[in-house]
Design an enzyme around this catalytic site. Structure first.
Site, short mmCIF file in Angstrom:
data_model
loop_
_atom_site.label_atom_id
_atom_site.label_comp_id
_atom_site.label_asym_id
_atom_site.label_seq_id
_atom_site.Cartn_x
_atom_site.Cartn_y
_atom_site.Cartn_z
N LYS A 82 19.80 50.04 36.06
CA LYS A 82 19.50 50.39 37.45
C LYS A 82 20.41 51.52 37.94
CE LYS A 82 19.07 47.80 41.86
NZ LYS A 82 19.29 46.45 42.42
N SER A 157 15.99 44.65 45.36
CA SER A 157 16.10 46.08 45.14
C SER A 157 15.90 46.50 43.68
CB SER A 157 17.46 46.58 45.63
OG SER A 157 18.52 46.00 44.90
N SER A 181 18.06 40.45 44.93
CA SER A 181 17.57 41.68 44.31
C SER A 181 17.25 41.57 42.83
CB SER A 181 18.58 42.81 44.53
OG SER A 181 18.60 43.21 45.88
#
Length: 473
Positions: A82, A157, A181
């Site tokens: 990420k 997220s 997330s």
């Protein structure tokens, strides 16, 4: 039956085939990179393509294996990272245009742990601005789509991570979780994950200029999203390697002691002030039946008040954000994310001054209540959200949208606030989309959670297989 392409295979299968000489790291990574480039144009899950470098790394690992053997249990396995954690030589954008020039001088510990185990990074995945939404879109990289349905959110997220892994861009995707997330994206796409408990995985960015707030340190954790439970287990065993940069990490073995059998599971359908959708109730009942069939003792229980814990945790975090993060949001965030923060603060008024300190002190009370519950029931099967997944931009559609997506996520926030591990699996579907449930466990017992998730997965099937079968030509 035709043999699956390498990009559909689990990390566990790939690692075994590479070690046994049935294939090579180069072949695996090349096939996965080709898949990434074929589908990413539509999904926009990977926003930093590292495929060429990954293939070169794979060749190096193949040469190393021929002379010295595999470097670790993830030897040659493609992974994604990420964009909100450091990777040497890459931008740690956190979904924000102004952060594009933050180039990491070294890898974050979690990245090092995966690559030290032999994993090969093929790309970096998208996140919303400041990683602070339950969907994944931003002005810098654009919107990430859900591989099941363009209408739906991929979660946030770590939405880029979930969309990548479920569409075949590597069997392991790194993500992180401060309020859900890892779990929102897994629930939205039918992936599996376990949000580690506080102290389980190392967290630190070498590029950081200041320390994170205390609640952020206590609530945020690094983890992985995968297509299969066994791959979460495989990755986590390497990911937990100790790093002294993280003051909270505790070097505890991944497997804990055996429990008295049958393992007791507390079961609740309680969604408090939010109405439970029938598909959620069905998924919970299906998961319960799977655990019963696997030999667990499942007992319907009342838990300490999750509504109070979740709301308290969110308002406390908003109090910290208001002091330590809001200036950056105002300075560097888009008009949309700034409007959303205004709405967050109206819906979840930040605790301030003495009140914030008093509420943070109450955190130990909530943890004590749950510690006592988990002594009797080491696992708790519970809702994650009260309804199935949501439209891709629903949380930006005013206060009603925020409440429908984030405000109802009390079972998510509460586990971050208290620091307990929690896993996601989808035992059912509704209108062609996965429907998820959550399993909570004792501190440092992610292994027990994964056992339970695997019991459900074994009986209901790997959700990604349904997706691949649906999309097969």
């Amino acid at each position: 039956m035709a043999e699956k392409p390498v990009w559909q295979l689990s990390a566990s299968e790939l690692a075994q085939k590479i070690v046994q000489g049935e294939t090579t790291a180069e072949a695996v990574v090349t096939g996965t990179v080709e898949r990434m480039r074929a589908v990413n144009t539509d999904l926009n899950a990977v926003v930093d393509d590292m495929g060429d470098e990954a293939i070169e790394t794979a060749r190096s690992l193949d040469a190393l294996q021929s002379s010295a053997g595999p470097v670790g249990p993830l030897h040659g396995v493609p992974v994604t990272i990420k964009v909100n954690v450091d990777q040497k030589g890459r931008s740690t954008t956190n979904g924000v245009k102004a952060f594009s020039d933050i180039v990491a001088q070294d890898d974050a510990p979690f990245v090092k742990n995966l690559t030290n185990a032999g994993a090969i990074v093929i790309g970096r995945t998208n996140t919303p601005e400041f990683s602070f939404r339950a969907t994944t879109t931003n002005e810098l990289h654009g919107r990430t789509s859900n591989p099941w349905n363009e209408w739906a959110s991929p979660g946030g997220s770590s939405g880029g991570a979930s969309a990548a892994v479920m569409s075949g861009m590597g069997p392991i995707a790194h993500g992180n979780d401060i309020g859900g997330s890892l779990r929102f994206p897994a629930a939205a796409t039918g992936a599996v994950t376990v949000k580690p408990g506080l102290g389980r995985t190392p967290a630190w960015n070498p590029s950081q200029k200041a320390e994170r707030g205390m609640l952020a340190q206590l609530m945020s954790v690094q983890g992985v999203i995968c297509r299969e439970v066994r791959d979460v287990r495989l990755a986590m065993k390497s990911a937990i390697a100790y790093d002294p940069h993280d003051p909270w990490q505790v070097p505890v073995p991944f497997e804990g002691p055996d429990l008295e059998r049958p393992t007791k599971v507390g079961f609740t359908r309680n969604t408090y002030q939010f109405e439970a959708h029938p598909a959620i109730v069905r998924a919970l009942d299906t998961a319960r039946d799977c655990l019963l069939d696997a030999g667990y003792e499942v007992v319907e229980i009342e838990t300490p008040d999750i509504s109070e814990i979740g709301e308290t945790g969110y308002r406390a975090l908003m109090g910290e954000v208001n002091v330590l993060m809001l200036n950056d949001v105002r300075r560097h965030g888009s008009p949309e994310i700034n409007r959303m923060f205004d709405e967050y603060f109206e819906l979840f008024p930040p605790f301030k001054d003495d009140e914030l300190l008093h509420q943070m002190a109450r955190r130990s009370h909530f943890i004590r209540q749950w510690n006592l519950l988990l002594e009797d029931y080491p696992l708790v099967l519970c809702p994650f959200l009260p309804s199935p997944t949501y439209a891709w931009n629903r949380d930006a559609e005013g206060k009603d949208g925020i409440m429908e997506v984030l405000g109802c996520g009390i079972w998510s926030f509460a586990m971050n606030y208290m620091g307990f591990p929690a896993g996601i699996v989808s035992p059912g579907m509704h209108e062609g989309m996965p429907v998820a449930v959550q399993v909570v466990g004792k501190r440092f017992r992610e292994d027990l959670i994964l056992d339970a998730l695997e019991a459900v997965e074994t009986r209901t099937g790997v959700m990604a297989d349904k997706l691949f079968k649906r999309d097969a030509p």
